[in-house]
Design a protein around this motif. Structure first.
Motif, mmCIF file in Angstrom:
data_model
loop_
_atom_site.group_PDB
_atom_site.id
_atom_site.type_symbol
_atom_site.label_atom_id
_atom_site.label_comp_id
_atom_site.label_asym_id
_atom_site.label_seq_id
_atom_site.Cartn_x
_atom_site.Cartn_y
_atom_site.Cartn_z
ATOM 1 N N UNK A 35 0.865 -1.191 0.000
ATOM 2 C CA UNK A 35 0.000 0.000 0.000
ATOM 3 C C UNK A 35 0.892 1.228 0.000
ATOM 4 N N UNK A 36 0.741 2.041 -1.040
ATOM 5 C CA UNK A 36 1.484 3.291 -1.150
ATOM 6 C C UNK A 36 0.589 4.413 -0.682
ATOM 7 N N UNK A 37 0.938 5.020 0.447
ATOM 8 C CA UNK A 37 0.187 6.157 0.969
ATOM 9 C C UNK A 37 0.749 7.416 0.325
ATOM 10 N N UNK A 38 -0.143 8.201 -0.253
ATOM 11 C CA UNK A 38 0.277 9.401 -0.981
ATOM 12 C C UNK A 38 0.211 10.649 -0.109
ATOM 13 N N UNK A 39 1.073 11.613 -0.404
ATOM 14 C CA UNK A 39 1.060 12.880 0.325
ATOM 15 C C UNK A 39 -0.142 13.729 -0.081
ATOM 16 N N UNK A 40 -0.517 13.679 -1.356
ATOM 17 C CA UNK A 40 -1.654 14.459 -1.875
ATOM 18 C C UNK A 40 -2.601 13.550 -2.659
ATOM 19 N N UNK A 41 -3.354 12.691 -1.975
ATOM 20 C CA UNK A 41 -4.213 11.744 -2.692
ATOM 21 C C UNK A 41 -5.303 12.414 -3.526
ATOM 22 N N UNK A 42 -5.745 13.602 -3.107
ATOM 23 C CA UNK A 42 -6.814 14.286 -3.845
ATOM 24 C C UNK A 42 -6.391 14.607 -5.280
ATOM 25 N N UNK A 43 -5.121 14.838 -5.492
ATOM 26 C CA UNK A 43 -4.587 15.133 -6.822
ATOM 27 C C UNK A 43 -4.795 13.943 -7.770
ATOM 28 N N UNK A 44 -4.650 12.740 -7.249
ATOM 29 C CA UNK A 44 -4.792 11.530 -8.067
ATOM 30 C C UNK A 44 -6.247 11.064 -8.120
ATOM 31 N N UNK A 45 -6.978 11.263 -7.041
ATOM 32 C CA UNK A 45 -8.397 10.888 -7.013
ATOM 33 C C UNK A 45 -9.190 11.701 -8.036
ATOM 34 N N UNK A 46 -8.788 12.921 -8.272
ATOM 35 C CA UNK A 46 -9.488 13.790 -9.224
ATOM 36 C C UNK A 46 -9.400 13.268 -10.655
#
Length: 173
Positions: free
Chosen positions: A119-130
Motif C-alpha cells: 500500500x502506497x500512501x500518498x502525500x496528496x491523494x486528492x490530486x490523483x483521485x481527481x
C-alpha cells in the motif's frame, strides 16, 4: 540497481486469474439452473444468485478488455528515478505516473485477505483521485494505492524489495 526497470505482465498469471473467474461463473450458472429446475422457486434466492452472476460477467468482460488493452505494451510496472507507474488495471493507468516524492510511505498489507499487497500512501491523494471518474475507486486513492504481483512476472518479495529500494533512493530527493 539499474535506473529504469520495467516489470512485464505474466501472461500465465493473467490467464489463470481469468480461468478462475470463468469457473466461478460456470458454478453460478449451474446454481441458477438447479434453482430453476427444482420447481418450487425461491425468487429471492434466484434473484440474488442472478445478481451475483451478472456482476461476475461484468467483471469477467472488464478483465478481458483490460487484458487486451494492457497487453499491447506489456509494461506492467515501471520504476524510474522520477516515478512509479502501475499499468496493471485501467484504474491505475488513469492515475498515471506517481513521482517518488509524492509517496508518503509504503506498507506491506498484513491482513489475511490482503497478503502480498503493498500500500502506497500518498502525500496528496486528492490530486490523483481527481483523475478517476468512478467515485468508489477515486475514494480508495485516499486510503492508498495498492500494488501486488498478481499479474506481474515477478515474485512479491522481489517486487517489494525493488519498490522499497527505489523509494529509499529517490523518495526523499
Amino acid at each position: 540497481m539499474k535506473d529504469t526497470i520495467i516489470i512485464p505482465f505474466s501472461r500465465k498469471k493473467k490467464q489463470k486469474n481469468l480461468m478462475y473467474l470463468g469457473f466461478f461463473l460456470l458454478l453460478l450458472l449451474g446454481i441458477i439452473v438447479s434453482i430453476i429446475s427444482i420447481g418450487d422457486i425461491n425468487w429471492f434466492v434466484l434473484g440474488v444468485v442472478i445478481a451475483i452472476f451478472a456482476v461476475g460477467v461484468t467483471v469477467f468482460i472488464r478483465k478481458r478488455i483490460e487484458i487486451s488493452i494492457l497487453n499491447k505494451k506489456n509494461e506492467g510496472l515501471e520504476l524510474t528515478p522520477e516515478y512509479l507507474k502501475n499499468n496493471t488495471s485501467i484504474y491505475h493507468n488513469v492515475i498515471g505516473e506517481i513521482p517518488w516524492i509524492e509517496i508518503d510511505s509504503i506498507h506491506r498489507m498484513s491482513q489475511l485477505t490482503y497478503k502480498g499487497i503493498l500500500r502506497l500512501k500518498l502525500k496528496s491523494p486528492e490530486k490523483y483521485a481527481a483523475k478517476i471518474n468512478n467515485r468508489e475507486e477515486a475514494s480508495s486513492v485516499y486510503w492508498g494505492i495498492l500494488i501486488d504481483n498478481n499479474e506481474l512476472d515477478i515474485t512479491f518479495e522481489e517486487l517489494e524489495r525493488l519498490i522499497n529500494e527505489y523509494f529509499a533512493k529517490y523518495g526523499n530527493s
